[in-house]
Design a protein around this motif. Sequence first.
Motif, mmCIF file in Angstrom:
data_model
loop_
_atom_site.group_PDB
_atom_site.id
_atom_site.type_symbol
_atom_site.label_atom_id
_atom_site.label_comp_id
_atom_site.label_asym_id
_atom_site.label_seq_id
_atom_site.Cartn_x
_atom_site.Cartn_y
_atom_site.Cartn_z
ATOM 1 N N PHE A 74 43.979 33.498 28.882
ATOM 2 C CA PHE A 74 43.690 32.536 29.945
ATOM 3 C C PHE A 74 42.304 32.771 30.530
ATOM 4 O O PHE A 74 41.501 31.852 30.635
ATOM 5 C CB PHE A 74 44.748 32.628 31.040
ATOM 6 C CG PHE A 74 44.678 31.491 32.005
ATOM 7 C CD1 PHE A 74 45.400 30.338 31.781
ATOM 8 C CD2 PHE A 74 43.856 31.562 33.112
ATOM 9 C CE1 PHE A 74 45.307 29.274 32.655
ATOM 10 C CE2 PHE A 74 43.754 30.502 33.990
ATOM 11 C CZ PHE A 74 44.488 29.355 33.757
ATOM 12 N N MET A 77 39.164 31.601 28.873
ATOM 13 C CA MET A 77 38.660 30.248 29.098
ATOM 14 C C MET A 77 37.531 30.266 30.121
ATOM 15 O O MET A 77 36.694 29.377 30.147
ATOM 16 C CB MET A 77 39.771 29.351 29.615
ATOM 17 C CG MET A 77 40.853 29.102 28.590
ATOM 18 S SD MET A 77 41.962 27.804 29.171
ATOM 19 C CE MET A 77 42.491 28.514 30.730
ATOM 20 N N ILE A 78 37.558 31.272 31.014
ATOM 21 C CA ILE A 78 36.482 31.394 31.998
ATOM 22 C C ILE A 78 35.299 32.099 31.358
ATOM 23 O O ILE A 78 34.161 31.678 31.478
ATOM 24 C CB ILE A 78 36.922 32.213 33.237
ATOM 25 C CG1 ILE A 78 38.305 31.807 33.703
ATOM 26 C CG2 ILE A 78 35.886 32.075 34.342
ATOM 27 C CD1 ILE A 78 38.778 32.555 34.931
ATOM 28 N N LEU A 127 49.076 33.275 34.708
ATOM 29 C CA LEU A 127 47.925 32.535 35.266
ATOM 30 C C LEU A 127 48.060 31.041 34.967
ATOM 31 O O LEU A 127 47.609 30.206 35.742
ATOM 32 C CB LEU A 127 46.605 33.077 34.710
ATOM 33 C CG LEU A 127 46.259 34.517 35.112
ATOM 34 C CD1 LEU A 127 44.913 34.930 34.521
ATOM 35 C CD2 LEU A 127 46.239 34.693 36.621
ATOM 36 N N GLY A 128 48.717 30.726 33.857
ATOM 37 C CA GLY A 128 48.925 29.322 33.510
ATOM 38 C C GLY A 128 49.843 28.622 34.487
ATOM 39 O O GLY A 128 49.818 27.406 34.607
ATOM 40 N N LEU A 130 49.998 29.578 37.743
ATOM 41 C CA LEU A 130 49.491 29.783 39.098
ATOM 42 C C LEU A 130 49.132 28.450 39.736
ATOM 43 O O LEU A 130 48.422 27.643 39.162
ATOM 44 C CB LEU A 130 48.249 30.672 39.016
ATOM 45 C CG LEU A 130 47.978 31.617 40.172
ATOM 46 C CD1 LEU A 130 49.136 32.561 40.416
ATOM 47 C CD2 LEU A 130 46.719 32.418 39.890
ATOM 48 N N THR A 131 49.619 28.222 40.959
ATOM 49 C CA THR A 131 49.282 26.985 41.659
ATOM 50 C C THR A 131 47.945 27.141 42.367
ATOM 51 O O THR A 131 47.486 28.251 42.625
ATOM 52 C CB THR A 131 50.334 26.654 42.727
ATOM 53 O OG1 THR A 131 50.343 27.729 43.681
ATOM 54 C CG2 THR A 131 51.704 26.510 42.108
ATOM 55 N N PHE A 132 47.374 26.014 42.707
ATOM 56 C CA PHE A 132 46.115 26.011 43.457
ATOM 57 C C PHE A 132 46.322 26.744 44.782
ATOM 58 O O PHE A 132 45.456 27.477 45.249
ATOM 59 C CB PHE A 132 45.681 24.558 43.684
ATOM 60 C CG PHE A 132 44.280 24.383 44.207
ATOM 61 C CD1 PHE A 132 43.311 25.360 44.037
ATOM 62 C CD2 PHE A 132 43.928 23.215 44.873
ATOM 63 C CE1 PHE A 132 42.015 25.180 44.516
ATOM 64 C CE2 PHE A 132 42.638 23.028 45.351
ATOM 65 C CZ PHE A 132 41.691 24.011 45.183
ATOM 66 N N GLU A 133 47.490 26.554 45.345
ATOM 67 C CA GLU A 133 47.792 27.205 46.627
ATOM 68 C C GLU A 133 47.689 28.727 46.504
ATOM 69 O O GLU A 133 47.107 29.403 47.351
ATOM 70 C CB GLU A 133 49.200 26.804 47.081
ATOM 71 C CG GLU A 133 49.512 27.292 48.475
ATOM 72 C CD GLU A 133 50.847 26.734 48.992
ATOM 73 O OE1 GLU A 133 51.402 25.814 48.358
ATOM 74 O OE2 GLU A 133 51.320 27.229 50.029
ATOM 75 N N VAL A 135 46.051 30.324 44.177
ATOM 76 C CA VAL A 135 44.642 30.638 43.881
ATOM 77 C C VAL A 135 43.855 30.767 45.188
ATOM 78 O O VAL A 135 43.043 31.672 45.362
ATOM 79 C CB VAL A 135 43.997 29.548 42.982
ATOM 80 C CG1 VAL A 135 42.497 29.782 42.828
ATOM 81 C CG2 VAL A 135 44.670 29.511 41.617
ATOM 82 N N ILE A 136 44.158 29.861 46.118
ATOM 83 C CA ILE A 136 43.468 29.907 47.417
ATOM 84 C C ILE A 136 43.811 31.187 48.152
ATOM 85 O O ILE A 136 42.945 31.867 48.706
ATOM 86 C CB ILE A 136 43.862 28.669 48.260
ATOM 87 C CG1 ILE A 136 43.227 27.425 47.660
ATOM 88 C CG2 ILE A 136 43.449 28.851 49.707
ATOM 89 C CD1 ILE A 136 43.806 26.129 48.177
ATOM 90 N N SER A 139 41.995 33.968 46.518
ATOM 91 C CA SER A 139 40.548 33.868 46.744
ATOM 92 C C SER A 139 40.157 34.318 48.143
ATOM 93 O O SER A 139 39.055 34.812 48.364
ATOM 94 C CB SER A 139 40.068 32.432 46.556
ATOM 95 O OG SER A 139 40.406 31.962 45.289
ATOM 96 N N LEU A 169 36.004 33.374 39.963
ATOM 97 C CA LEU A 169 37.466 33.426 39.875
ATOM 98 C C LEU A 169 37.919 34.474 38.859
ATOM 99 O O LEU A 169 39.071 34.897 38.867
ATOM 100 C CB LEU A 169 38.021 32.044 39.505
ATOM 101 C CG LEU A 169 37.667 30.923 40.501
ATOM 102 C CD1 LEU A 169 38.258 29.596 40.016
ATOM 103 C CD2 LEU A 169 38.189 31.241 41.897
ATOM 104 N N ALA A 173 41.272 36.669 38.987
ATOM 105 C CA ALA A 173 42.340 36.443 38.013
ATOM 106 C C ALA A 173 42.714 37.760 37.341
ATOM 107 O O ALA A 173 43.894 38.073 37.164
ATOM 108 C CB ALA A 173 41.888 35.426 36.966
#
Lengths: 439, 439
Positions: A74, A77-78, A127-128, A130-133, A135-136, A139, A169, A173
Amino acid sequence: MEPDAALKIIARGTEEIITEQDLKQKLASGRQLRIKLGVDPTRPDLHLGHAVVLRKMRQFQELGHKVILLIGDFTGMIGDPSGRSKTRPPLTLEQTRENAQSYVEQARKILLQDEDVFELRYNSEWLGKLTFEEVIRISAQMTVAQMLEREDFKKRYTEGVPIGIHEFLYPLAQGYDSVALEADVEMGGTDQKFNLLVGRDLQKFYGQEPQVLVLMPLLVGLDGVEKMSKSLDNYVGVSEEPAVMFKKLMRVPDAVLENYFRLLTDLSDEEVAALVEKGGMVGAHRVLARLLTAAYAREVIPAWLDRAFYESLGYRLEEAGRDREPQNPEDAELARIVAQAEARYDEVAKGGVPEDIPTVEIDPAELKESKIWVARLFSLAGLTKSNGEARRLIQNRGLRIDGQVVSDPNLEVTLDKPLILKRGKDKFVRVALASEDNS
Amino acid sequence: MEPDAALKIIARGTEEIITEQDLKQKLASGRQLRIKLGVDPTRPDLHLGHAVVLRKMRQFQELGHKVILLIGDFTGMIGDPSGRSKTRPPLTLEQTRENAQSYVEQARKILLQDEDVFELRYNSEWLGKLTFEEVIRISAQMTVAQMLEREDFKKRYTEGVPIGIHEFLYPLAQGYDSVALEADVEMGGTDQKFNLLVGRDLQKFYGQEPQVLVLMPLLVGLDGVEKMSKSLDNYVGVSEEPAVMFKKLMRVPDAVLENYFRLLTDLSDEEVAALVEKGGMVGAHRVLARLLTAAYAREVIPAWLDRAFYESLGYRLEEAGRDREPQNPEDAELARIVAQAEARYDEVAKGGVPEDIPTVEIDPAELKESKIWVARLFSLAGLTKSNGEARRLIQNRGLRIDGQVVSDPNLEVTLDKPLILKRGKDKFVRVALASEDNS
């Protein structure tokens, strides 16, 4: 094993442990520890630089702990920005999986892959999802200033080289991977220190005991200057042919030889010092080359690349030569492989031509009155990339025909019998005219 | 309507349009445009500062376009860092929804909420489903350097004030909202320019026609200096009592009066100049106060706050006073409300006491020989927060009893009949002794 003894084994050759006290406590707990190694699946060719970390993982296994090889399919990809001077193009999930398979295949040579001491995981697993929430939330645990303290980011930012926000990120991650895996220890090269520390912070945020960082030095390549890497062509692959591995290891610069022993074998510093004392640098090189050629000729390298392993091949560490036959057939086979590689090396070193060199047939249509331009001949033989390269090498006295240095770049070579072409010290090709029947 | 005429209406009072050419093309397309306004649901009290943007949205509605009120319930969890000097604590999704409800309720006063010209959306609808993979793809569209060009980020970074990584995700999330909504136009204050530009970039990345930015100036508050905001107490709420709204608008500093006309009404600059010329600053203030008090006394403000609306109340724009009755009962009721608010203002201005002031009953137990300390009395009446504040106001000659300035902070007041207490220019309370029967 006593925690102190285990700690001593683990600590050998490391650059830094954060913290030794924490590691000692974990080792003393009696639990099977979970040792994480994150793998960036963008460069699938394993060399001895990778082996430095993988062998340390293997030592953990030998001590009974569980190694988790974490394929960053995953995060691939970054693209890990560590130590990179510019943004990598992101890979697709499929590309990263393909690269990963090759990595795992090669890692089998060093890591035990029995399931009681080995786990293979892919970080897309969590990680696939993982919600945006989330991630926030993750972060929010780090600041921009902390991120820009990283040497590579700082340099790029200062020099105006773009840093994509997605690259910020990456460490987060990777740190979250440690949370998902509940890692006790994370291993890496010193260039990974920043990323691995993030894992400690995120584990604390999620209420876990923070992982211990075991950081290994980066292995210098055969040029003696740069970190070993395939792209710099200063590497020794873990799956090289024995003759190639032996030859390459004889070329390790004197200045870094002791480092190679420390990071790639289990001979003690005293044993290495004694080797150099008795056999000189060349003698010590031979021991390194024999040890590693034998170890990596096996399907899985032995647990310890130490005196016992070396002597099982029929050598004595204190003596230059071989004085007896190995006791079992398996060791005898290894000894034979090493002896053959060494014999080939010696043959070439004293100007001889090895037996097993490739033959290239030249199409008669290339000849004009039985002759061919020397540059064209070396290029057709595959020893030079172009006629221009051949010219330059001739000027540097780097090409030979049947042992004679070629000095005239305009030489027309008569090809009425097979010839031995040689580039530099050890690249040979036999050329012969293709028979008319075959053409 | 011709695109040029529509453009003229939209352009009035704007700070910047990016780009006017794009907007003209969109207006000329004949399509119903989608006009986005992102709402940060952390501060639910709407005032005339919000009305500046909301009225411009209303104008789009009057031109037949669809307004999308986008409640940032999801981004509210991040907290918009725009213009903020430090990281906001993230809100929960529930908190943001509660705040949003109140916003929508208040916005009904300005925006039409018929579904052919209005859409209410919450960005959790798509941001809540966004995968980490998509977040990475979006993040890759911007660099750290671009992000740190933002004034507020740059300032915080330079001054060492922490910026959470999650704050970098805010402009990206907000930009992605424009993609999800396929916005044609996004509106905002000038402080939102950076965020709104990100929306343009992301729309291009997703293959959409980029949105036009319509940026409105920030309305200065009643102090004439700072941006209008509730926390600075320099605001006029959209749901103030008519008397309070009238009074507050009469206090708008002369220097910004024309700006209030331009941003909050549809009178032309020429009409406003004529007003000031004929009636002086006070006369112009009265027109502004009447116009807005009447408009916001309605359930929904009229489409255009222009001469026609003003004259429908029975006034003539060129004359100071009122010279006729409105023609329909609805207008007559509005006119009555405005007249009442104005009369109250005038009464107080000339030192009188308005009729509708509150009465506070004082417990006889507070008295000692029919007397009470003046500071205690004002505090019991609710006009001062503490005896200390009362003392300070007395020193500044800011408190009166029955019209007389209180000058002695130790005064013992005899409360044998009701008294009128007054703080500053316009805060009144009638105090009376509670009857023994009630106590």
